[in-house]
Enzyme design. Structure first.
Site, PDB file in Angstrom:
ATOM      1  N   SER A 120      38.194  36.639   5.923  1.00  0.00           N
ATOM      2  CA  SER A 120      38.490  37.949   5.346  1.00  0.00           C
ATOM      3  C   SER A 120      38.538  39.013   6.442  1.00  0.00           C
ATOM      4  O   SER A 120      39.307  38.893   7.384  1.00  0.00           O
ATOM      5  CB  SER A 120      37.460  38.270   4.257  1.00  0.00           C
ATOM      6  OG  SER A 120      37.829  39.405   3.516  1.00  0.00           O
ATOM      7  N   ASP A 213      44.694  35.153  -4.138  1.00  0.00           N
ATOM      8  CA  ASP A 213      44.037  36.120  -3.259  1.00  0.00           C
ATOM      9  C   ASP A 213      44.963  37.305  -3.037  1.00  0.00           C
ATOM     10  O   ASP A 213      46.148  37.132  -2.716  1.00  0.00           O
ATOM     11  CB  ASP A 213      43.702  35.452  -1.924  1.00  0.00           C
ATOM     12  CG  ASP A 213      42.986  36.367  -0.942  1.00  0.00           C
ATOM     13  OD1 ASP A 213      42.606  37.491  -1.326  1.00  0.00           O
ATOM     14  OD2 ASP A 213      42.800  35.942   0.216  1.00  0.00           O
ATOM     15  N   HIS A 243      40.077  34.424  -3.141  1.00  0.00           N
ATOM     16  CA  HIS A 243      39.530  34.968  -1.910  1.00  0.00           C
ATOM     17  C   HIS A 243      38.044  34.621  -1.789  1.00  0.00           C
ATOM     18  O   HIS A 243      37.310  34.653  -2.768  1.00  0.00           O
ATOM     19  CB  HIS A 243      39.698  36.488  -1.897  1.00  0.00           C
ATOM     20  CG  HIS A 243      39.309  37.134  -0.613  1.00  0.00           C
ATOM     21  ND1 HIS A 243      40.137  37.163   0.479  1.00  0.00           N
ATOM     22  CD2 HIS A 243      38.153  37.755  -0.237  1.00  0.00           C
ATOM     23  CE1 HIS A 243      39.534  37.785   1.466  1.00  0.00           C
ATOM     24  NE2 HIS A 243      38.337  38.144   1.063  1.00  0.00           N
TER      25      HIS A 243
END
Length: 270
Positions: A120, A213, A243
């Site tokens: 991320s 995501d 995600h």
């Protein structure tokens, strides 16, 4: 002073991490300090030395620390037969762009790892640190591993809308988090690895995105741009996942974790 909403987010992230199953035992786990006193945690799966990976945790630029990703770092070390050096970089909003990039770049210079990895926001920071090293003419890691990375701070890709409601990463939260990291709108395009004018000379890259995501499209696009620039890229979009799946220890993510660990090991030990 840290705003109360950010403090609450950080505490909830720590609580979620504490509720996860125990992490694998390793031969060595120890805390230390790096350049400028940055907190680090070193993981070694065996007594003998192995290739080193620097790991940069996610957390939307505002949360996450050595403890929230401890289990992930242990699993990577054990499954991929690598040493892992986790970085507790400075976080927004107390330390906005480019503070965390400077921290990660300093650790890469100091430790000279075989690879840098991040999930991320950590994937964003890993790649931005590589761009910074390249611009300075400094040695780069041989490999960068980007898991559901944020690569475009302008949030202009369709998946931000299509997958930004009802899944793990909410588009409104994502917009808020980026505003904490890069409050000046004018800097966001310049601070986006996907929008860098030249990506030649970047490390061999593994990019793994997830079907559901909000950051999926920009991760896919970054893989494409790196490939166009002549970078050797391994890219996979994991079907059915959301995600942050790297932190999920459910049966639904087990196969994706196995694929990720095999790719990481193959790239680093190549």
């Amino acid at each position: 002073m840290v705003p109360s909403d950010v403090s609450n987010l950080r505490e909830r992230a720590r609580q979620r991490a504490a509720a996860r199953p125990p992490a694998p035992a390793l031969a060595h786990v120890g805390d230390l300090r790096g350049p400028c006193g940055l907190p680090l945690r070193h993981y070694r799966p065996h007594e003998r030395r192995r290739p080193l990976m620097v790991f940069v945790h996610g957390g939307a630029f505002v949360m996450g620390d050595l403890d929230t990703h401890d289990r992930t770092c242990r699993r990577i070390a054990a499954a991929c037969d690598v040493e892992v050096l986790a970085v507790d970089y400075r976080r927004a909003p107390e330390h906005p762009y480019p503070a965390a990039i400077e921290d990660v770049a300093a650790i890469l210079r100091w430790s000279a790892p075989a690879a840098v990895a991040g999930d991320s926001a950590g994937g964003y920071l890993a790649s931005m640190a590589c761009l910074r090293l390249r611009a300075a003419g400094d040695p780069l890691p041989a490999v960068q591993i980007l898991i559901c990375p944020n690569t475009d701070l302008t949030l202009s890709w369709p998946s931000v809308v299509d997958k930004g409601t009802g899944y793990a990463l909410d588009a409104d939260f994502l917009s808020w988090a980026i505003a904490q990291w890069a409050p000046d709108l004018a800097t966001r395009a310049l601070a986006s690895p996907l929008l860098a004018p030249d990506l030649h000379g970047m490390p061999d890259t593994l990019i793994v995105t997830a079907e559901h995501d909000a950051l999926r499209d920009e991760g896919d696009a970054y893989a494409h741009r790196l490939t166009q620039a002549g970078v050797r890229v391994t890219h996979r979009r994991e079907p059915g996942l959301v995600h942050g799946f790297i932190q999920d220890v459910s049966s639904e993510t087990a196969a994706a974790h196995d694929r990720l660990f095999r790719d990481v090991a193959s790239l680093i030990h190549r």
